[in-house]
Design an enzyme around this catalytic site. Structure first.
Site, PDB file in Angstrom:
ATOM      1  N   HIS A 123       0.821  -1.217   0.000  1.00 25.66           N
ATOM      2  CA  HIS A 123       0.000   0.000   0.000  1.00 25.66           C
ATOM      3  C   HIS A 123       0.850   1.259   0.000  1.00 25.66           C
ATOM      4  O   HIS A 123       2.056   1.213   0.205  1.00 25.66           O
ATOM      5  CB  HIS A 123      -0.987  -0.002   1.166  1.00 25.66           C
ATOM      6  CG  HIS A 123      -0.368  -0.039   2.535  1.00 25.66           C
ATOM      7  ND1 HIS A 123       0.376   0.985   3.056  1.00 25.66           N
ATOM      8  CD2 HIS A 123      -0.405  -0.994   3.494  1.00 25.66           C
ATOM      9  CE1 HIS A 123       0.762   0.681   4.269  1.00 25.66           C
ATOM     10  NE2 HIS A 123       0.312  -0.530   4.564  1.00 25.66           N
ATOM     11  N   CYS A 140       2.700  -4.868   6.651  1.00 27.50           N
ATOM     12  CA  CYS A 140       2.510  -4.684   5.214  1.00 27.50           C
ATOM     13  C   CYS A 140       3.799  -4.214   4.551  1.00 27.50           C
ATOM     14  O   CYS A 140       4.806  -3.983   5.207  1.00 27.50           O
ATOM     15  CB  CYS A 140       1.405  -3.657   4.964  1.00 27.50           C
ATOM     16  SG  CYS A 140      -0.224  -4.187   5.544  1.00 27.50           S
TER      17      CYS A 140
END
Length: 165
Positions: A123, A140
């Site tokens: 992301h 992430c």
């Protein structure tokens, strides 16, 4: 007069609806056949066969050494997964999902009486505008907003991603 008011109301509604929409790029180049991530180097490669198409600098979980095993451990997974979903309305500037955890990782966490975690994505930056420095995610892989727009357009669901230590 009544028609003019209705027309203005509709025009205003359509204009406002477009204000929050994210512009998604398109890509018309060689297929991305695999993603390779090297945690230690903080690099991610979009590959076409054996050739890198793009290389990105990345940020990882706030405790990046070692594989993710449990929810909240701040580690980024290691292993081979699939790109399995995307979220245009993420709390980050676009996000592309990684299929962590696999059945073995779920079983291991369960044996330890813990949860394996999940919701692992590639992301962009937080939509909140928070200033982030160093490895900052909960596990992430973070890239710049410009990079995630490019990755979003280049990487189809079903693409293999291998994350190395």
């Amino acid at each position: 007069m009544k028609r003019a008011v209705i027309f203005l109301a509709l025009a205003l509604t359509m204009a406002l609806a477009g204000c929050g929409a994210k512009s998604i790029r398109t890509y018309d180049g060689p297929d991305v056949t695999r993603i390779l991530v090297y945690k230690g180097d903080r690099k991610m490669y979009l590959m076409h066969g054996g050739q890198p198409l793009k290389v990105y600098n990345i940020k990882l979980g706030f405790d990046p050494v070692g594989p993710k095993q449990f929810s909240g451990d701040g580690k980024t997974p290691e292993g081979t997964y699939l790109i399995d979903r995307r979220n245009p309305n993420s709390q980050f500037h676009l996000s592309v999902g990684i299929s962590y955890p696999n059945p073995q990782q779920m079983a291991f966490a369960s044996e330890q009486g813990k949860q394996p975690g999940g919701d692992i994505f590639i992301h962009g930056a937080p939509n909140s505008g928070a200033d982030v420095v160093g490895d900052w995610t909960a596990g992430c892989i973070a890239v710049t907003n410009a990079d995630i727009e490019e990755i979003w357009s280049m990487v189809p669901d079903g693409t293999l991603i291998t994350i190395y230590p």
